[in-house]
Design a protein around this motif. Structure first.
Motif, PDB file in Angstrom:
ATOM      1  N   ARG A 149       0.847  -1.191   0.000  1.00  0.00           N
ATOM      2  CA  ARG A 149       0.000   0.000   0.000  1.00  0.00           C
ATOM      3  C   ARG A 149       0.879   1.236   0.000  1.00  0.00           C
ATOM      4  O   ARG A 149       1.838   1.336   0.751  1.00  0.00           O
ATOM      5  CB  ARG A 149      -0.881   0.021   1.246  1.00  0.00           C
ATOM      6  CG  ARG A 149      -1.989  -1.022   1.266  1.00  0.00           C
ATOM      7  CD  ARG A 149      -2.724  -0.920   2.590  1.00  0.00           C
ATOM      8  NE  ARG A 149      -3.829  -1.864   2.669  1.00  0.00           N
ATOM      9  CZ  ARG A 149      -4.193  -2.488   3.785  1.00  0.00           C
ATOM     10  NH1 ARG A 149      -3.506  -2.275   4.894  1.00  0.00           N
ATOM     11  NH2 ARG A 149      -5.216  -3.312   3.784  1.00  0.00           N
ATOM     12  N   SER A 169      -0.590   4.396   0.472  1.00  0.00           N
ATOM     13  CA  SER A 169      -1.183   5.356   1.415  1.00  0.00           C
ATOM     14  C   SER A 169      -2.300   4.680   2.209  1.00  0.00           C
ATOM     15  O   SER A 169      -3.472   4.803   1.875  1.00  0.00           O
ATOM     16  CB  SER A 169      -1.740   6.571   0.661  1.00  0.00           C
ATOM     17  OG  SER A 169      -2.676   6.150  -0.326  1.00  0.00           O
ATOM     18  N   THR A 221      -5.124   3.962   4.939  1.00  0.00           N
ATOM     19  CA  THR A 221      -6.070   4.853   5.605  1.00  0.00           C
ATOM     20  C   THR A 221      -5.803   4.857   7.106  1.00  0.00           C
ATOM     21  O   THR A 221      -5.048   4.025   7.628  1.00  0.00           O
ATOM     22  CB  THR A 221      -7.513   4.406   5.352  1.00  0.00           C
ATOM     23  OG1 THR A 221      -7.754   3.170   6.045  1.00  0.00           O
ATOM     24  CG2 THR A 221      -7.784   4.202   3.862  1.00  0.00           C
ATOM     25  N   ARG A 254     -13.361   2.287  -0.515  1.00  0.00           N
ATOM     26  CA  ARG A 254     -12.903   3.556   0.065  1.00  0.00           C
ATOM     27  C   ARG A 254     -14.066   4.517   0.197  1.00  0.00           C
ATOM     28  O   ARG A 254     -14.999   4.508  -0.605  1.00  0.00           O
ATOM     29  CB  ARG A 254     -11.817   4.160  -0.825  1.00  0.00           C
ATOM     30  CG  ARG A 254     -10.551   3.287  -0.887  1.00  0.00           C
ATOM     31  CD  ARG A 254      -9.389   3.995  -0.252  1.00  0.00           C
ATOM     32  NE  ARG A 254      -8.222   3.143  -0.140  1.00  0.00           N
ATOM     33  CZ  ARG A 254      -7.011   3.597   0.143  1.00  0.00           C
ATOM     34  NH1 ARG A 254      -6.824   4.901   0.321  1.00  0.00           N
ATOM     35  NH2 ARG A 254      -5.989   2.797   0.277  1.00  0.00           N
ATOM     36  N   TRP A 295     -14.531  10.448   1.256  1.00  0.00           N
ATOM     37  CA  TRP A 295     -13.463  11.400   1.568  1.00  0.00           C
ATOM     38  C   TRP A 295     -12.225  11.191   0.683  1.00  0.00           C
ATOM     39  O   TRP A 295     -11.399  12.088   0.579  1.00  0.00           O
ATOM     40  CB  TRP A 295     -13.064  11.273   3.040  1.00  0.00           C
ATOM     41  CG  TRP A 295     -12.865   9.859   3.493  1.00  0.00           C
ATOM     42  CD1 TRP A 295     -11.720   9.117   3.443  1.00  0.00           C
ATOM     43  CD2 TRP A 295     -13.865   9.014   4.048  1.00  0.00           C
ATOM     44  NE1 TRP A 295     -11.928   7.867   3.934  1.00  0.00           N
ATOM     45  CE2 TRP A 295     -13.241   7.766   4.320  1.00  0.00           C
ATOM     46  CE3 TRP A 295     -15.217   9.165   4.372  1.00  0.00           C
ATOM     47  CZ2 TRP A 295     -13.941   6.686   4.874  1.00  0.00           C
ATOM     48  CZ3 TRP A 295     -15.908   8.094   4.920  1.00  0.00           C
ATOM     49  CH2 TRP A 295     -15.275   6.875   5.168  1.00  0.00           C
ATOM     50  N   GLU A 296     -12.125  10.040   0.036  1.00  0.00           N
ATOM     51  CA  GLU A 296     -10.951   9.782  -0.795  1.00  0.00           C
ATOM     52  C   GLU A 296     -10.854  10.742  -1.987  1.00  0.00           C
ATOM     53  O   GLU A 296      -9.771  10.983  -2.511  1.00  0.00           O
ATOM     54  CB  GLU A 296     -10.953   8.335  -1.289  1.00  0.00           C
ATOM     55  CG  GLU A 296     -10.658   7.311  -0.200  1.00  0.00           C
ATOM     56  CD  GLU A 296      -9.274   7.483   0.406  1.00  0.00           C
ATOM     57  OE1 GLU A 296      -8.347   7.883  -0.328  1.00  0.00           O
ATOM     58  OE2 GLU A 296      -9.125   7.226   1.613  1.00  0.00           O
ATOM     59  N   GLU A 297     -11.992  11.287  -2.416  1.00  0.00           N
ATOM     60  CA  GLU A 297     -11.950  12.220  -3.544  1.00  0.00           C
ATOM     61  C   GLU A 297     -11.231  13.519  -3.186  1.00  0.00           C
ATOM     62  O   GLU A 297     -10.874  14.312  -4.063  1.00  0.00           O
ATOM     63  CB  GLU A 297     -13.373  12.536  -4.018  1.00  0.00           C
ATOM     64  CG  GLU A 297     -14.219  13.283  -3.013  1.00  0.00           C
ATOM     65  CD  GLU A 297     -15.668  13.425  -3.437  1.00  0.00           C
ATOM     66  OE1 GLU A 297     -16.014  14.498  -3.954  1.00  0.00           O
ATOM     67  OE2 GLU A 297     -16.442  12.463  -3.254  1.00  0.00           O
ATOM     68  N   ARG A 333      -8.324  13.443  -1.397  1.00  0.00           N
ATOM     69  CA  ARG A 333      -6.970  13.078  -0.968  1.00  0.00           C
ATOM     70  C   ARG A 333      -5.887  14.004  -1.519  1.00  0.00           C
ATOM     71  O   ARG A 333      -4.894  14.278  -0.852  1.00  0.00           O
ATOM     72  CB  ARG A 333      -6.676  11.619  -1.327  1.00  0.00           C
ATOM     73  CG  ARG A 333      -5.313  11.141  -0.816  1.00  0.00           C
ATOM     74  CD  ARG A 333      -5.204   9.638  -0.767  1.00  0.00           C
ATOM     75  NE  ARG A 333      -6.074   9.045   0.230  1.00  0.00           N
ATOM     76  CZ  ARG A 333      -5.793   8.980   1.538  1.00  0.00           C
ATOM     77  NH1 ARG A 333      -4.671   9.506   2.007  1.00  0.00           N
ATOM     78  NH2 ARG A 333      -6.632   8.416   2.383  1.00  0.00           N
ATOM     79  N   LEU A 385      -8.875  13.808   6.290  1.00  0.00           N
ATOM     80  CA  LEU A 385      -9.468  12.594   5.757  1.00  0.00           C
ATOM     81  C   LEU A 385      -9.596  11.544   6.856  1.00  0.00           C
ATOM     82  O   LEU A 385     -10.597  10.827   6.942  1.00  0.00           O
ATOM     83  CB  LEU A 385      -8.621  12.046   4.602  1.00  0.00           C
ATOM     84  CG  LEU A 385      -8.874  12.627   3.214  1.00  0.00           C
ATOM     85  CD1 LEU A 385      -8.580  14.119   3.151  1.00  0.00           C
ATOM     86  CD2 LEU A 385      -8.057  11.893   2.161  1.00  0.00           C
ATOM     87  N   GLU A 421     -13.028   9.660   8.219  1.00  0.00           N
ATOM     88  CA  GLU A 421     -13.090   8.198   8.287  1.00  0.00           C
ATOM     89  C   GLU A 421     -13.459   7.739   9.702  1.00  0.00           C
ATOM     90  O   GLU A 421     -14.291   6.844   9.881  1.00  0.00           O
ATOM     91  CB  GLU A 421     -11.744   7.606   7.873  1.00  0.00           C
ATOM     92  CG  GLU A 421     -11.745   6.090   7.787  1.00  0.00           C
ATOM     93  CD  GLU A 421     -10.383   5.529   7.390  1.00  0.00           C
ATOM     94  OE1 GLU A 421     -10.319   4.344   7.039  1.00  0.00           O
ATOM     95  OE2 GLU A 421      -9.379   6.285   7.445  1.00  0.00           O
TER      96      GLU A 421
END
Length: 285
Positions: A4, A6, A8, A85, A88-90, A92, A100, A104
């Protein structure tokens, strides 16, 4: 399995909890990997949230670490099983990672306890009030950056409107109620919004008036996020340099006690509503 890039906040918390369980069991990474039958690098990557972990492997780790708390294990498995996801990922590439992480946490929380001295809690702000707050950020924001943060803050509020609304207890000092962000009209609309939200069954708003004098936690802004089990609770603090997340049990205990003491210094719900109405009424004219 690709690493990964990034993870969460929840994925990071899962890795941290697995590391904590291993350390409490007195096992080294070498011993933990031997018992699970994998390489040391895999254990390290799981704990650093660079790798995911299956439900079966997580149960095996919990067994190896002598963890018998089924509710806690199930909660960890739920985190491990998350694939989709959130909205809120939009944001980032547009907002700091700490914001973010907060969205979450709120999305998955069981309950929120919030205390603010000089600001209305973000989940209870109107768009106009939030816009004025961001226009006066410590680090100046461009108009597009302000609008990104306003839209993000309003979208966070969906947790209070969804079919299973998040229980939210907010303690607000009189200083925050009297701060005229945007002038009397914006302030009055914000206070009226607080009154409307306070009528919702799952929202509790308590006011600490100036007359209460000194009280524990004065000057602090605290958000205590209840997880699905107490071991997954989190405290979020707003600092000038960004969002800070705390999950050490000693810290959690301190802030639980602090919020309880702050609640004891506040007016009750009915008195708080009357107090807010009085300030809103004084702004009419």
């Amino acid at each position: 399995m690709p690493l990964r890039s990034s993870p969460t906040a929840r994925q990071a918390r899962l890795g941290a909890e697995l590391r904590k369980l291993r350390e409490q069991a007195g096992l080294s990474v070498t011993e933990a990997s031997r018992r699970l039958g994998v390489g040391q690098t895999q254990i390290s990557n799981i704990e650093a949230s660079r790798f995911g972990v299956s439900a079966d492997r997580l149960r095996a780790l919990a067994h190896n670490y002598s963890c018998t708390d089924d509710a806690f294990i199930d909660a960890l498995i739920a985190i491990a099983g998350e694939r989709k996801r959130g909205w809120w990922e939009e944001y980032r590439e547009l907002l700091p990672a700490g914001l973010l992480a907060l969205a979450e946490l709120e999305h998955h929380a069981a309950r929120l306890r919030i205390a603010h001295t000089s600001h209305i809690p973000g989940l209870l702000q109107t768009a106009d009030h939030a816009r004025e707050v961001f226009r006066h950020a410590v680090t100046p924001l461009t108009p597009p950056e302000v609008e990104h943060r306003v839209s993000f803050r309003i979208k966070r509020q969906v947790v209070l409107y969804r079919h299973d609304p998040l229980p939210c207890d907010a303690i607000i000092h009189e200083a925050a109620l009297r701060m005229k962000f945007g002038g009397p009209q914006v302030t009055r609309a914000q206070l009226e919004h607080l009154l409307e939200m306070g009528e919702r069954e799952h929202v509790t708003i308590l006011v600490i008036p100036f007359d209460a004098g000194a009280y524990p936690g004065s000057g602090q802004s605290v958000c205590y996020v209840d997880g699905p089990v107490p071991q997954l609770d989190t405290v979020q603090l707003d600092q000038s340099h960004g969002t800070v997340l705390l999950d050490d049990e000693a810290q959690l205990s301190k802030y639980r006690n602090l919020l309880t003491r702050m609640e004891s210094a506040a007016l009750d719900e009915e008195q708080s509503r009357d107090f807010i109405r009085g300030i809103a009424k004084s702004l009419r004219g």
